[in-house]
Scaffold this active site. Structure first.
Site, PDB file in Angstrom:
ATOM      1  N   HIS A 178       2.755   4.317  12.574  1.00 53.43           N
ATOM      2  CA  HIS A 178       1.582   5.103  13.010  1.00 53.43           C
ATOM      3  C   HIS A 178       1.952   6.131  14.088  1.00 53.43           C
ATOM      4  O   HIS A 178       1.065   6.771  14.642  1.00 53.43           O
ATOM      5  CB  HIS A 178       0.436   4.213  13.530  1.00 53.43           C
TER       6      HIS A 178
ATOM      7  N   ASP B 266       4.806  -6.089   4.676  1.00 51.94           N
ATOM      8  CA  ASP B 266       4.118  -5.011   5.397  1.00 51.94           C
ATOM      9  C   ASP B 266       4.023  -5.385   6.879  1.00 51.94           C
ATOM     10  O   ASP B 266       3.081  -5.018   7.560  1.00 51.94           O
ATOM     11  CB  ASP B 266       2.726  -4.796   4.782  1.00 51.94           C
TER      12      ASP B 266
ATOM     13  N   ASP C 259      -0.572   4.256   0.552  1.00 51.03           N
ATOM     14  CA  ASP C 259      -1.157   5.262   1.455  1.00 51.03           C
ATOM     15  C   ASP C 259      -0.481   5.163   2.822  1.00 51.03           C
ATOM     16  O   ASP C 259       0.100   4.129   3.162  1.00 51.03           O
ATOM     17  CB  ASP C 259      -2.680   5.101   1.599  1.00 51.03           C
TER      18      ASP C 259
ATOM     19  N   ASP D  45       6.000   1.667   6.717  1.00 54.30           N
ATOM     20  CA  ASP D  45       4.601   1.249   6.551  1.00 54.30           C
ATOM     21  C   ASP D  45       3.926   2.130   5.508  1.00 54.30           C
ATOM     22  O   ASP D  45       3.339   3.124   5.848  1.00 54.30           O
ATOM     23  CB  ASP D  45       3.891   1.357   7.910  1.00 54.30           C
TER      24      ASP D  45
ATOM     25  N   HIS E 255       0.837  -1.214   0.000  1.00 55.43           N
ATOM     26  CA  HIS E 255       0.000   0.000   0.000  1.00 55.43           C
ATOM     27  C   HIS E 255       0.864   1.253   0.000  1.00 55.43           C
ATOM     28  O   HIS E 255       1.867   1.323   0.706  1.00 55.43           O
ATOM     29  CB  HIS E 255      -1.009   0.004   1.152  1.00 55.43           C
TER      30      HIS E 255
ATOM     31  N   GLU F 224      -5.263   1.024   2.392  1.00 53.50           N
ATOM     32  CA  GLU F 224      -5.044   0.007   3.423  1.00 53.50           C
ATOM     33  C   GLU F 224      -5.269   0.575   4.810  1.00 53.50           C
ATOM     34  O   GLU F 224      -5.853  -0.065   5.675  1.00 53.50           O
ATOM     35  CB  GLU F 224      -3.625  -0.576   3.321  1.00 53.50           C
ATOM     36  N   GLU F 225      -4.792   1.800   5.023  1.00 53.28           N
ATOM     37  CA  GLU F 225      -4.862   2.379   6.367  1.00 53.28           C
ATOM     38  C   GLU F 225      -6.285   2.819   6.744  1.00 53.28           C
ATOM     39  O   GLU F 225      -6.511   3.253   7.867  1.00 53.28           O
ATOM     40  CB  GLU F 225      -3.892   3.562   6.487  1.00 53.28           C
TER      41      GLU F 225
HETATM   42  N1  BES Z   1       1.344  -2.796   8.125  1.00 49.40           N
HETATM   43  C1  BES Z   1       0.291  -2.691   9.065  1.00 49.40           C
HETATM   44  C2  BES Z   1      -0.070  -4.010   9.699  1.00 49.40           C
HETATM   45  C3  BES Z   1       0.980  -4.672  10.564  1.00 49.40           C
HETATM   46  C4  BES Z   1       1.937  -3.960  11.247  1.00 49.40           C
HETATM   47  C5  BES Z   1       0.959  -6.027  10.679  1.00 49.40           C
HETATM   48  C6  BES Z   1       2.880  -4.605  12.022  1.00 49.40           C
HETATM   49  C7  BES Z   1       1.886  -6.675  11.472  1.00 49.40           C
HETATM   50  C8  BES Z   1       2.860  -5.956  12.138  1.00 49.40           C
HETATM   51  C9  BES Z   1      -0.925  -2.093   8.381  1.00 49.40           C
HETATM   52  O1  BES Z   1      -0.606  -1.002   7.558  1.00 49.40           O
HETATM   53  C10 BES Z   1      -1.859  -1.553   9.431  1.00 49.40           C
HETATM   54  O2  BES Z   1      -1.492  -0.641  10.112  1.00 49.40           O
HETATM   55  N2  BES Z   1      -3.080  -2.123   9.529  1.00 49.40           N
HETATM   56  C11 BES Z   1      -4.053  -1.621  10.426  1.00 49.40           C
HETATM   57  C12 BES Z   1      -5.409  -2.113  10.059  1.00 49.40           C
HETATM   58  C13 BES Z   1      -6.190  -1.203   9.147  1.00 49.40           C
HETATM   59  C14 BES Z   1      -7.568  -1.753   8.901  1.00 49.40           C
HETATM   60  C15 BES Z   1      -6.259   0.202   9.640  1.00 49.40           C
HETATM   61  C16 BES Z   1      -3.779  -2.074  11.837  1.00 49.40           C
HETATM   62  O3  BES Z   1      -3.200  -3.155  12.049  1.00 49.40           O
HETATM   63  O4  BES Z   1      -4.144  -1.324  12.740  1.00 49.40           O
HETATM   64 MN    MN Z   2       1.004  -1.406   6.382  1.00 49.16          MN
HETATM   65 MN    MN Z   3      -0.326   0.791   8.908  1.00 51.09          MN
END
Ligand code: BES
Ligand code: MN
Ligand code: MN
Length: 456
Positions: A426, A179, A88, A119, A86, A152-153
């Site tokens: 984040h 990711d 974004d 990320d 992603h 994705e975010e």
């Molecule tokens: N890359 C992350 C997910 C992640 C981070 C998985 C570290 C394993 C280890 C992804 O971009 C993310 O932040 N996903 C969100 C979910 C989304 C629906 C907002 C999350 O995990 O909060």
């Molecule tokens: Mn991610």
């Molecule tokens: Mn993320």
């Protein structure tokens, strides 16, 4: 492979320059003020994919942010890897906590500081450069497809529609994603799963307007106090979640599986020092590795209401709010968990307030089949470039689309992440190690090589 190494050494600086250029585009998907930047970022990704040698590259519009697609089919009889990532990023605020501009990348202590560095721009871009390495040296071992999305975010809602409508175009043998994180470059690991997510918002309303807290305080329930009590009651004294039925479908791991997870290196003192906390917290009976990998959790992401401006104001607020999310594990169903949450929240509300519960989005957990040839290929690729077999780990975060790849396209996903938990995803001062970036570019071609060989 010497040709890969030579190509990468010769083009090292340009790879980094290009990534920094991508990081300068503030492609924040959650905030519509950045919509033009998100679009520009998609165009930049398209250009880079074309330059790297991809064909049929297209910025595909959706009801939200566009998806960038590209492919290189060298022989329809060979296996195909679908690379997902992603472009974004999360909002950068609070801006004042950054040591340098979130969209003005700087290199400090061998790390790239910028929003999206880990990320996921720095990570998906490794795939673009790994692909370039193979395509420019005429050594592609299999077919490759790229799908890099811009939502994705914010939950990938439009990507779900896109994959349903593009099943033929997305035909592949496996999905490959970078990711997630590794334990460290010294202790490489490979994620064998992701948690699911259920994201809720609650509103608690007391009196029909804000009141003078001296005139009415003591006689009318304060919705902020009530909300805090309701939230506090959702964990018991052992930090178990109290929502009835919440754990009913949770798959317990065998002692052998738990022991294997807990064998991963983990330094509690270092972990605490890094976070600035004196004591850890969590569900009784489980280790930190288990609490962040195989156990479900409930978190308050934000809570507000009443007066939060400068100085003081004596007020009994009419309303209080919170954003609450739950991380889910196999076999919890996010829709069912959202319903259980809603029913419980409504039930525990005292008559002195009214509550409203809404669901934002959710996603299912995922477990990688470790007997899949693509998992073996990832293992061997890491072994080849790190000189060590990766430690299998469960990722605590969520990538909701992964479960849909399986449901809609029948595809398993390999989570070959090169970030670190301490990369400040984040958070302010997000970073990505230069060594991680280059190690990823070095490792990925081996995945394709071993996957092609094991598919024979
Ligand atoms: N890359 C992350 C997910 C992640 C981070 C998985 C570290 C394993 C280890 C992804 O971009 C993310 O932040 N996903 C969100 C979910 C989304 C629906 C907002 C999350 O995990 O909060
Ligand atoms: Mn991610
Ligand atoms: Mn993320």
């Amino acid at each position: 492979m010497q040709v890969w190494k030579d190509y990468q050494v010769q083009n090292k600086d340009r790879f980094l320059e290009e990534l920094l250029e991508l990081l300068r585009i503030p492609s924040v998907s959650a905030d519509s003020r950045f919509n033009p930047d998100v679009k520009n970022c998609a165009e930049a990704v398209k250009l880079r994919l074309q330059e790297a040698g991809a064909e049929k590259v297209e910025v595909c519009p959706t009801a939200g942010h566009p998806i960038v697609y590209g492919e290189k089919i060298i022989d329809p009889k060979l296996p195909t890897v679908l690379v997902y990532g992603h472009y974004d990023v999360q909002p950068a605020d609070p801006l004042e906590l950054w040591d340098s501009g979130p969209f003005e990348p700087v290199i400090k202590d061998e790390k790239i500081y910028a929003r999206g560095s880990a990320d996921d721009k720095g990570q998906f871009y490794m795939h673009v450069k790994a692909f370039e390495t193979m395509s420019k040296t005429n050594t592609l071992p299999c077919n490759i497809k790229f799908m890099i999305e811009g939502e994705e975010e914010v939950g990938s809602a439009n990507l779900g529609i896109f994959i349903k409508e593009n099943k033929e175009r997305l035909k592949a043998d496996v999905v490959l994603i970078s990711d997630t994180a590794m334990i460290s470059l010294e202790n490489p690991s490979l994620d064998t799963g992701l948690r699911g997510l259920s994201y809720m918002e609650v509103a608690v309303t007391g009196p029909n307007r804000d009141l003078h807290s001296g005139v009415y305080g003591g006689a009318v329930a304060n919705p902020a106090t009530i909300l805090c009590k309701m939230i506090a009651s959702m964990h018991d004294e052992n930090n178990h979640i109290t929502i009835p039925g919440f754990y009913d479908k949770v798959q317990d791991l065998s002692q052998a599986e738990r022991d294997a997870l807990n064998a991963a290196p983990f330094d509690e003192a270092e972990y605490k020092a890094d976070l600035g906390v004196d004591e850890l917290w969590g569900e009784k009976g489980y280790s930190t590795i288990e609490r962040t990998g195989i156990r479900p959790t409930l978190e308050v992401n934000g809570i507000w209401g009443g007066y939060t401006g400068e100085g003081s104001k004596t007020v009994l607020p009419s309303k209080a709010f919170a954003k609450i999310s739950m991380r889910l594990v196999p076999n919890q169903d996010w829709v069912e968990i959202s319903q259980l949450f809603q029913a419980h929240f409504e039930k525990i509300a005292p008559k002195s307030v009214k509550v409203k519960v809404t669901t934002h989005h959710g996603g299912s957990p995922y477990v990688t089949p470790t007997d899949h040839i693509a998992f073996k290929a990832a293992n061997e690729a890491i072994q080849a470039t790190f000189g060590k077999a990766p430690i299998p780990m469960r990722g605590g975060g969520s990538i909701p689309i992964v479960a849909l790849f399986e449901k809609e396209l029948g595809l398993k996903t390999i989570l070959m992440g090169f970030g670190l938990d301490s990369d400040n995803l984040h958070s302010p001062n997000e970073k990505y190690g230069l060594a991680n970036f280059y190690k990823g570019i070095e490792t990925i071609p081996y995945f394709h090589k071993y996957f092609a060989e094991l598919s024979k």
